[in-house]
Design an enzyme around this catalytic site. Sequence first.
Site, PDB file in Angstrom:
ATOM      1  N   ARG A 112       0.818  -1.223   0.000  1.00 55.22           N
ATOM      2  CA  ARG A 112       0.000   0.000   0.000  1.00 55.22           C
ATOM      3  C   ARG A 112       0.845   1.264   0.000  1.00 55.22           C
ATOM      4  O   ARG A 112       0.432   2.306   0.500  1.00 55.22           O
ATOM      5  CB  ARG A 112      -0.977  -0.004   1.178  1.00 55.22           C
ATOM      6  N   LYS A 136       2.381  11.057 -11.634  1.00 58.84           N
ATOM      7  CA  LYS A 136       1.474  10.208 -12.418  1.00 58.84           C
ATOM      8  C   LYS A 136       2.131   8.865 -12.673  1.00 58.84           C
ATOM      9  O   LYS A 136       3.259   8.795 -13.163  1.00 58.84           O
ATOM     10  CB  LYS A 136       1.146  10.869 -13.753  1.00 58.84           C
ATOM     11  N   GLU A 194       8.426  17.548 -25.652  1.00 56.97           N
ATOM     12  CA  GLU A 194       7.881  17.883 -24.335  1.00 56.97           C
ATOM     13  C   GLU A 194       8.527  19.146 -23.772  1.00 56.97           C
ATOM     14  O   GLU A 194       7.882  19.914 -23.059  1.00 56.97           O
ATOM     15  CB  GLU A 194       8.067  16.712 -23.371  1.00 56.97           C
ATOM     16  N   LYS A 219       6.677  22.536 -14.734  1.00 57.30           N
ATOM     17  CA  LYS A 219       5.756  21.470 -14.343  1.00 57.30           C
ATOM     18  C   LYS A 219       5.538  21.457 -12.840  1.00 57.30           C
ATOM     19  O   LYS A 219       4.403  21.257 -12.373  1.00 57.30           O
ATOM     20  CB  LYS A 219       6.284  20.115 -14.820  1.00 57.30           C
ATOM     21  N   GLU A 230      -4.909  16.816 -11.088  1.00 55.66           N
ATOM     22  CA  GLU A 230      -5.489  17.193 -12.373  1.00 55.66           C
ATOM     23  C   GLU A 230      -6.987  17.481 -12.282  1.00 55.66           C
ATOM     24  O   GLU A 230      -7.788  16.974 -13.047  1.00 55.66           O
ATOM     25  CB  GLU A 230      -5.226  16.093 -13.420  1.00 55.66           C
ATOM     26  N   ARG A 269      -3.708  21.546 -13.981  1.00 55.45           N
ATOM     27  CA  ARG A 269      -2.741  20.529 -14.393  1.00 55.45           C
ATOM     28  C   ARG A 269      -3.061  19.960 -15.775  1.00 55.45           C
ATOM     29  O   ARG A 269      -2.172  19.461 -16.471  1.00 55.45           O
ATOM     30  CB  ARG A 269      -2.670  19.405 -13.368  1.00 55.45           C
ATOM     31  N   ASN A 313      -1.293  18.661 -20.669  1.00 51.62           N
ATOM     32  CA  ASN A 313      -1.698  17.761 -21.749  1.00 51.62           C
ATOM     33  C   ASN A 313      -1.819  18.490 -23.086  1.00 51.62           C
ATOM     34  O   ASN A 313      -2.413  17.938 -24.019  1.00 51.62           O
ATOM     35  CB  ASN A 313      -3.028  17.088 -21.395  1.00 51.62           C
ATOM     36  N   HIS A 362      -1.625  16.504 -26.235  1.00 55.44           N
ATOM     37  CA  HIS A 362      -1.677  15.082 -25.905  1.00 55.44           C
ATOM     38  C   HIS A 362      -2.995  14.416 -26.312  1.00 55.44           C
ATOM     39  O   HIS A 362      -3.018  13.197 -26.530  1.00 55.44           O
ATOM     40  CB  HIS A 362      -1.429  14.876 -24.409  1.00 55.44           C
ATOM     41  N   HIS A 413      -2.171  11.154 -28.047  1.00 58.29           N
ATOM     42  CA  HIS A 413      -2.581   9.860 -27.507  1.00 58.29           C
ATOM     43  C   HIS A 413      -3.488   9.115 -28.490  1.00 58.29           C
ATOM     44  O   HIS A 413      -3.417   7.881 -28.606  1.00 58.29           O
ATOM     45  CB  HIS A 413      -3.298  10.044 -26.175  1.00 58.29           C
ATOM     46  N   HIS A 449       6.031   8.287 -28.411  1.00 54.69           N
ATOM     47  CA  HIS A 449       5.165   9.233 -27.707  1.00 54.69           C
ATOM     48  C   HIS A 449       5.486  10.691 -28.043  1.00 54.69           C
ATOM     49  O   HIS A 449       4.583  11.476 -28.363  1.00 54.69           O
ATOM     50  CB  HIS A 449       5.272   9.016 -26.200  1.00 54.69           C
TER      51      HIS A 449
END
Length: 597
Positions: free
Chosen positions: A349, A371, A413, A454, A464, A468, A472, A475, A479, A494
């Site tokens: 955990r 993330k 990026e 960032k 997000e 945030r 993206n 993206h 994506h 990517h």
Amino acid sequence: MSKVQAIGGHAARPGGQTPPADSARAIRGALLGRSLVLVGMMGSGKTSIGQRLAQRLGLPFKDADAEIVAAAAGMSIPDIFAKYGEAHFRDCERRVIARLLAGEPCVLATGGGAFMDETTRNRVKERGVSLWFDAAHDVLLRRVRRKGDRPLLQTSDPAAVLRRLMDERYPVYRQADIAVLSRDVAHEVMVEETIAALLAWAHGAPESATTRGFDRFMTSRTPPAPVEPQTVEVGLGGRAYDIIIGAGLLEQAGEHLARIAPGAACAVVTDANVARLQLPVLRQSLEKSGIRTVSIVVEPGEASKSFPVFQRVCEEILEARIERRDVVLALGGGVVGDLAGFAAASVRRGSRFVQVPTTLLAQVDSSVGGKTGINTPQGKNLVGAFYQPALVLADVDALATLPLREFRAGYAEVVKYGLIDDAFFFEWLENNASAVFADRAARVEAISVSCRSKAKIVARDETEQGDRALLNLGHTFGHALERLVHYDGERLVHGEGVAIGLVCAFRFSARLGLCSQQDAERVGRHLTRVGLPTRIRDISGWRDDADAMLDAMFQDKKVEKGALTFILARGIGRSFVEKGIDVDQLRSFLKDEIARE
């Protein structure tokens, strides 16, 4: 084409502290009796820098435009244009350059349009070595406005004409053997940087070998100069952590882990490629600091971000008896970081997590902000968790082993951060892109600015819920493209999807009247300049249509109540979150983009 450009007035110096006479001799020897032909836009410095460069190299200086004026009995270039037209001038230019190239070796400055002529270009390849003085639009515009004697700019909107000329000419200029970024610094600094670029070419390209585009980086063959590390804090209260950016950090990793987690053991998750190149150095550092270490190696590529591989990694961490206060360390790119981070968030955990990213993309993006996750057949990163690392070590020396394609992909990026909210950074990249590809100090600067950008957004919106989502930018398009090629890295990685997505986001914004077409073109031109794809048709074997793109977009994590959320732009550095995009407008745009040649 070998581009060498440094920031802060310090040129990269392949060959170390080579005495000036030896530098000139080495460059003349590599020229093999050929002329050094300077090409570039009006105002790029071909004459002013070329004269000083010729003196340093011990070669005569020739100016094609001056020779044309002399042949025309003293008529100025504008007068020749006005009286005889551009076609006549180009014919004179072609003949004059042929004559000069047939003579003794020299440094030859050509007019802005000369290299556009195929006959002249071929003659330069046969009898010379071409060097392009690259320059940003605003730099050129300031310079040419001082003189006001450029025939092609005698219009009501010289800035627009200059942009059009750059769009036409830059793809051809990129065919030059060498390129140097022309900046607003003292002429002597530009001469030093040009000599550094020539030495890099001379040392790495004897005889006819040349390098094209940004296809060499870390060009120096001597031990690189030390660079000062930079530290960026991600401010999350009790879970705040540092991102340390510098050189040689892999060798220091054991010291850093011992500092933040004294007495801890460490499970290193990496992929087979990185294990071969970087893992021995890291293990030696950890063991030197007395840290018990186990390595978990997965296959490279997006396929490892899957349920079966995730299960195996978790089980191996448990079998290694890694406890909550021990460390799961991700050594690799974004795939390894996302996978290892999700495992660290899940095992017991939550175990302590450290990122040691080894790709540019991971150093500026996936390793920062917490993330983590894996892919599913429904889309990318749809299963995961927000789980912050305890430390990020971004070693710029690890980037030297990257294939150029991967470095370029990471650069997309970096550009993203300038486009989100930092127009000054985007302009800095326009002026220093070649330095980021060639120089460690420039890389540290670019990565630090990106991480700082960032970190600031993550501190405001960790999970997000608002701002945030700006991260993206590009993206949603990117994506969808990745999903439609089934995450096939041969066809699209990517960062390449992000590059196409960034341009699409700006073109779509321009279609909606939010930003100017010039801004969209500027973004596309910069990404094209470093060798990144900017059109959907740039993807090998593309066959999908607009409806397939839309279907892939509706699998995006940012879809809310069946409505698409996009990051759009009112200009460079002025991005914003837009919810509820009109699907018909988007479909029409996608049809046009897919058809774009």
